[in-house]
Design a protein around this motif. Structure first.
Motif, PDB file in Angstrom:
ATOM      1  N   TRP A  86     -10.268  -0.704   3.307  1.00 16.33           N
ATOM      2  CA  TRP A  86      -9.063  -1.194   3.983  1.00 16.33           C
ATOM      3  C   TRP A  86      -9.056  -2.149   5.055  1.00 16.33           C
ATOM      4  N   VAL A  92      -9.064  -0.693  -1.991  1.00 10.66           N
ATOM      5  CA  VAL A  92      -8.455  -1.345  -2.817  1.00 10.66           C
ATOM      6  C   VAL A  92      -9.344  -1.907  -3.948  1.00 10.66           C
ATOM      7  N   CYS A 145       0.720  -1.154   0.097  1.00  8.06           N
ATOM      8  CA  CYS A 145      -0.090   0.050  -0.044  1.00  8.06           C
ATOM      9  C   CYS A 145       1.040   1.318   0.139  1.00  8.06           C
ATOM     10  N   TYR A 172      -5.243   1.254  -5.453  1.00 11.75           N
ATOM     11  CA  TYR A 172      -5.418   1.855  -4.310  1.00 11.75           C
ATOM     12  C   TYR A 172      -5.921   3.123  -4.259  1.00 11.75           C
TER      13      TYR A 172
END
Length: 185
Positions: free
Chosen positions: A169, A104, A90, A137
């Motif tokens: 997340w 994501v 990340c 992301y």
């Protein structure tokens, strides 16, 4: 045995494509998978299997869902190594953010950066996105529901030819954790 996460796209959203998690667990067990568990109501299942690869497992689950529930659902299957790698790569300070601020999007195939080159990231600040290994992301400080950038990133022309499904997340971290070790049947 390998532990996998199955990510079903677009189920149990707004009363559409209802898939009770108990039924999904039964369906996956009926396909011969072990240690089946679900996480939340949004289409996350964990299971162990010693047969198939990610793509064949995804196709098998999608076909079983269509046969059992009567509608098509896109399915991605990913193993622990991949899920942990996505978490570890990340580019945003995940530990400093709330789970609702970071997302994501998992893709069915690698994505070339050219696909997103027309997006002027400066126009969406403080929101930002970055590409990873079959993943995108998204940092959205006000959450996904208020994100103008998320709207642009989900346009069909940008996702043409891909299956894509997004998780916040907290779910990204939990799926990596749940797939860490083979589950008990």
């Amino acid at each position: 045995m390998t532990t996998y996460a199955a990510l079903l796209r677009g189920i149990n959203v707004g009363g559409n494509k209802k898939v009770p998690m108990a039924d999904l667990r039964t369906l996956l067990t009926g396909l011969g998978h072990d240690g089946v568990a679900t996480y939340l109501q949004s289409g996350n299942a964990v299971f162990t299997s010693d047969h198939g690869d990610e793509n064949s497992l995804a196709a098998e689950i999608a076909a079983a869902v269509e046969k059992h529930f009567g509608f098509t659902v896109d399915v991605l299957v990913r193993d622990h190594a991949y899920l942990a790698a996505v978490q570890g790569a990340c580019p945003f300070p995940a530990a400093e953010l709330e789970g609702r601020q970071l997302h994501v999007t998992y893709f069915s195939a690698p994505v070339d950066t050219n696909r997103f080159e027309t997006i002027d990231q400066q126009a969406f600040l403080p929101e930002k996105f970055a590409l990873g290994d079959r993943a995108l992301y998204l940092y959205a400080p006000e959450g996904l529901g208020r994100s103008r950038l998320a709207e642009v990133l989900s346009r069909p022309r940008l996702l043409k030819g891909l299956t894509a499904t997004t998780r916040n997340w907290n779910t990204v971290v939990k799926l990596a954790e749940l797939t860490r070790f083979p589950s008990s049947p």
